[in-house]
Design an enzyme around this catalytic site. Structure first.
Site, mmCIF file in Angstrom:
data_model
loop_
_atom_site.group_PDB
_atom_site.id
_atom_site.type_symbol
_atom_site.label_atom_id
_atom_site.label_comp_id
_atom_site.label_asym_id
_atom_site.label_seq_id
_atom_site.Cartn_x
_atom_site.Cartn_y
_atom_site.Cartn_z
ATOM 1 N N SER A 69 0.460 -14.208 0.759
ATOM 2 C CA SER A 69 1.174 -13.103 0.125
ATOM 3 C C SER A 69 1.808 -12.148 1.139
ATOM 4 C CB SER A 69 0.241 -12.368 -0.838
ATOM 5 O OG SER A 69 0.961 -11.429 -1.600
ATOM 6 N N HIS A 70 1.408 -10.874 1.094
ATOM 7 C CA HIS A 70 2.034 -9.842 1.916
ATOM 8 C C HIS A 70 1.291 -9.619 3.228
ATOM 9 C CE1 HIS A 70 -1.035 -8.294 -0.697
ATOM 10 N NE2 HIS A 70 -1.187 -7.260 0.082
ATOM 11 N N ASP A 245 8.206 -9.148 -0.075
ATOM 12 C CA ASP A 245 7.069 -9.476 0.783
ATOM 13 C C ASP A 245 7.176 -10.933 1.246
ATOM 14 O OD1 ASP A 245 6.414 -10.744 -1.612
ATOM 15 O OD2 ASP A 245 4.271 -10.366 -1.404
ATOM 16 N N ASP A 247 5.936 -13.879 0.380
ATOM 17 C CA ASP A 247 6.198 -14.985 -0.563
ATOM 18 C C ASP A 247 7.167 -14.575 -1.672
ATOM 19 O OD1 ASP A 247 4.264 -13.333 -1.759
ATOM 20 O OD2 ASP A 247 3.409 -14.962 -2.928
ATOM 21 N N ASP A 249 7.249 -12.360 -4.064
ATOM 22 C CA ASP A 249 6.912 -11.979 -5.445
ATOM 23 C C ASP A 249 6.828 -10.465 -5.625
ATOM 24 O OD1 ASP A 249 4.506 -11.671 -4.084
ATOM 25 O OD2 ASP A 249 3.273 -12.680 -5.591
ATOM 26 N N ARG A 250 6.773 -9.716 -4.510
ATOM 27 C CA ARG A 250 6.750 -8.249 -4.613
ATOM 28 C C ARG A 250 8.110 -7.662 -4.244
ATOM 29 N NH1 ARG A 250 0.813 -6.059 -3.069
ATOM 30 N NH2 ARG A 250 -0.322 -7.882 -3.752
ATOM 31 N N THR A 313 -6.284 -5.410 -13.098
ATOM 32 C CA THR A 313 -5.422 -5.860 -12.014
ATOM 33 C C THR A 313 -5.533 -7.380 -11.889
ATOM 34 O OG1 THR A 313 -5.696 -3.746 -10.896
ATOM 35 C CG2 THR A 313 -4.991 -5.613 -9.547
ATOM 36 N N GLU A 332 2.952 -3.728 -11.963
ATOM 37 C CA GLU A 332 1.753 -3.110 -11.385
ATOM 38 C C GLU A 332 2.169 -2.201 -10.234
ATOM 39 O OE1 GLU A 332 -0.473 -6.680 -10.519
ATOM 40 O OE2 GLU A 332 0.748 -7.133 -8.777
ATOM 41 N N SER A 334 1.230 -1.981 -7.308
ATOM 42 C CA SER A 334 1.243 -2.565 -5.961
ATOM 43 C C SER A 334 2.516 -3.372 -5.724
ATOM 44 C CB SER A 334 -0.010 -3.410 -5.747
ATOM 45 O OG SER A 334 -0.178 -4.317 -6.821
ATOM 46 N N LYS A 345 4.799 -12.595 -10.691
ATOM 47 C CA LYS A 345 5.707 -11.479 -10.453
ATOM 48 C C LYS A 345 6.882 -12.012 -9.642
ATOM 49 C CE LYS A 345 2.264 -9.768 -7.123
ATOM 50 N NZ LYS A 345 0.906 -9.880 -7.637
#
Length: 529
Positions: A69-70, A245, A247, A249-250, A313, A332, A334, A345
């Site tokens: 992820s991030h 981020d 991957d 998704d954010r 969450t 969310e 985050s 997301k």
């Protein structure tokens, strides 16, 4: 079975893909799909599982996504593997629990070690005679299926008009993550943006040595370019900025010298979706947010008479609602925002949603002398309509796990008498509203009836303000205490204050009520968002 295997391009991904392919062959998997150069964003994987059909009509059974992820990447940094199901969403706990149980007993694993490595840089199908029979590996274009899906959701023509206007400028920062594999195709080729609008859009195994987390702390270059850093770079900042981020998704959304909180972002998308985004033109099925996310979305849902859900969450809770046709838009705090087009997301989706809203609001003002309706204008107009939720999050990282637990127990104990709590509250800050209720958040899933307990400690105030305390990750590094502070302001004349100033009474109250310093020994948090 058809498995998708790809990821965010971090260090070791290329080796891991070849190993997984060989293990898949030895375990009787019929075919594996790999994104070109092993790159697929997490939202694109979800789209591929849900939308893609192979040359022989095959559909994906699930996916291994290679991402952390991030978190940073590189030889001494993080690597991760995540499994997604046939609905395109993350594996539920019932599955991950079984995987964990298997790790306790596994003694050996089959692998087709003699299978030659697949050339992941060339699109095409390679066929093998695997130990279990015919076995194919198909390398495909990472962007095709995802871009096709996005074009069915948004009006690319109206976004293209916005992008071509001399009044509109923007900057997209992929933070050297996998979003870079999509940025040129979507923003330059499809929407006609200049190449110079793209920042850090070459995916790198170590994310260029950075921390690919799209927030004001880590997206330093973008923050400076948007006029939000202390050292002003000179020059006029772009009108719109966004970051992704590792991957993809954010997302983080910025206007010129203006930060949009993720809680406000999802509320503004929901409030404008029906008019601005063709996919939602017939209405929203419902909206949802994670419990610590501000209640800005609740106010929109109430005003528009939409079904509303507050969930723990974890994106899988949204996935359940979406599979049951109960939720269209969710988010969310985050920096995760998404919709029911996939079961993850989706950072680029959120950016296109904002560009759609900007295009919609500026329909008549792109030609001629009229002023551009900006990101800041849209947010301030939203506050004037729905009120403003001033919001901040304090993270206390690597706290002694025992002390963190004691702090949480102290907060639960306080909740047994609300009149007592209000005496303490008034003793600390007489200018704060009374606590109306307090509890430990528990969620009963309306779809499958499962119950999630101990999801965070809540203090809910009579004026709509909230204090939330959550404990996160109790590993060898100790625990992280997350404190969420939210002040609701309905009075339109008071929605333009500085966030820190508006929140200071509640911040003082939260720290004293929880005895934060007494329990943790910390006089300030590790990170403030």
């Amino acid at each position: 079975a058809t498995l998708v295997v790809s990821g965010d391009g971090r260090y070791y991904s290329k080796d891991a893909v070849q190993i997984i392919v060989k293990m898949a062959a030895a375990n009787g998997v019929r075919r594996v799909w790999v994104g070109k150069n092993t790159l697929l964003s997490t939202p694109a994987v979800s789209a591929v599982i849900r939308e893609r059909a192979g040359a022989d009509g095959s559909k994906a059974t699930g996916a291994f996504i290679l991402t952390a992820s991030h978190n940073p990447g590189g030889p001494t940094e993080d690597f991760g593997i995540k499994y997604n199901m046939e609905n395109g969403g993350p594996a539920p706990e019932s599955i991950t629990d079984k995987i964990y149980e298997n790790t306790k007993t596994i003694k050996e694993y089959p692998i087709a070690a003699d299978l030659p490595n697949v050339d992941v840089s060339a699109i095409g199908v390679t066929s093998f005679e695997g130990p279990e029979g015919k076995f194919d590996v198909e390398v495909f274009d990472s962007a095709d299926d995802y871009v096709k899906l996005l074009k069915s959701i948004f009006d690319f023509e109206s976004i293209r008009k916005l992008v071509s206007s001399p009044k509109f400028t923007f900057c997209y920062d992929a933070m050297h993550g996998v979003a870079g594999a999509y940025a040129h195709r979507i923003f330059v080729e499809e929407l006609g943006a200049q190449e110079s609008a793209l920042l850090n859009c070459t995916p790198k195994e170590d994310f260029g040595g950075g921390h690919p987390d799209p927030n004001l702390t880590y997206a330093k270059e973008l923050v400076a370019r948007m006029g939000l850093s202390k050292s002003d770079t000179g020059g006029e900042p772009p009108e719109f900025g966004a970051a992704a981020d590792g991957d993809a998704d954010r997302n983080m959304i910025l206007g010129k010298r203006f930060f949009v909180t993720p809680s406000d972002s999802v509320a503004i998308i929901a409030a404008n979706a029906i008019g601005a985004i063709p996919y939602f033109s017939s209405g929203l099925k419902g909206v949802a947010r994670s419990m610590p996310t501000s209640a800005a979305l609740d106010v929109v849902a109430k005003s528009l008479n939409l079904k509303f859900f507050e969930v723990p969450t974890g994106w899988k809770f949204f996935g359940n609602l979406m599979d049951a046709g109960m939720c269209s838009v969710c988010g969310e705090e985050s920096f995760g925002t998404g919709s029911d087009h996939i079961r993850e997301k989706d950072g680029i989706w959120a950016v296109l949603a904002w560009m759609s809203i900007l295009a919609h609001k500026n329909k008549g003002s792109l030609d001629g002398n009229s002023k551009l309706v900006t990101v800041e204008d849209i947010v301030r107009q939203h506050w004037a309509t729905y009120g403003r939720h001033y919001y901040t999050r304090y993270d206390y990282e690597n706290v002694d796990a025992g002390k963190a637990k004691e702090l949480m127990e102290h907060l639960v104990k306080l909740q047994s008498s609300i009149p007592e709590v209000n005496k303490i509250v008034k003793g600390i800050r007489s200018d704060v509203a009374n606590v109306a209720s307090a509890d430990e958040f528990e969620y009963k899933d309306p779809v499958d009836g499962s119950i999630s307990k101990h999801q965070g400690i809540r203090y809910l105030f009579e004026d709509g303000s909230r204090l939330i305390f959550r404990l996160s990750g109790t590993g060898s590094e100790g625990a992280t205490i997350r404190l969420y502070i939210e002040q609701y302001e309905k009075d339109a004349s008071k929605t333009g204050r500085e966030s820190q100033e508006a929140l200071s009474p509640l911040v003082e109250l939260a720290l004293k009520l929880s005895k934060m310093e007494e329990f943790t020994g910390r006089s300030s948090p590790t990170v403030i968002t």
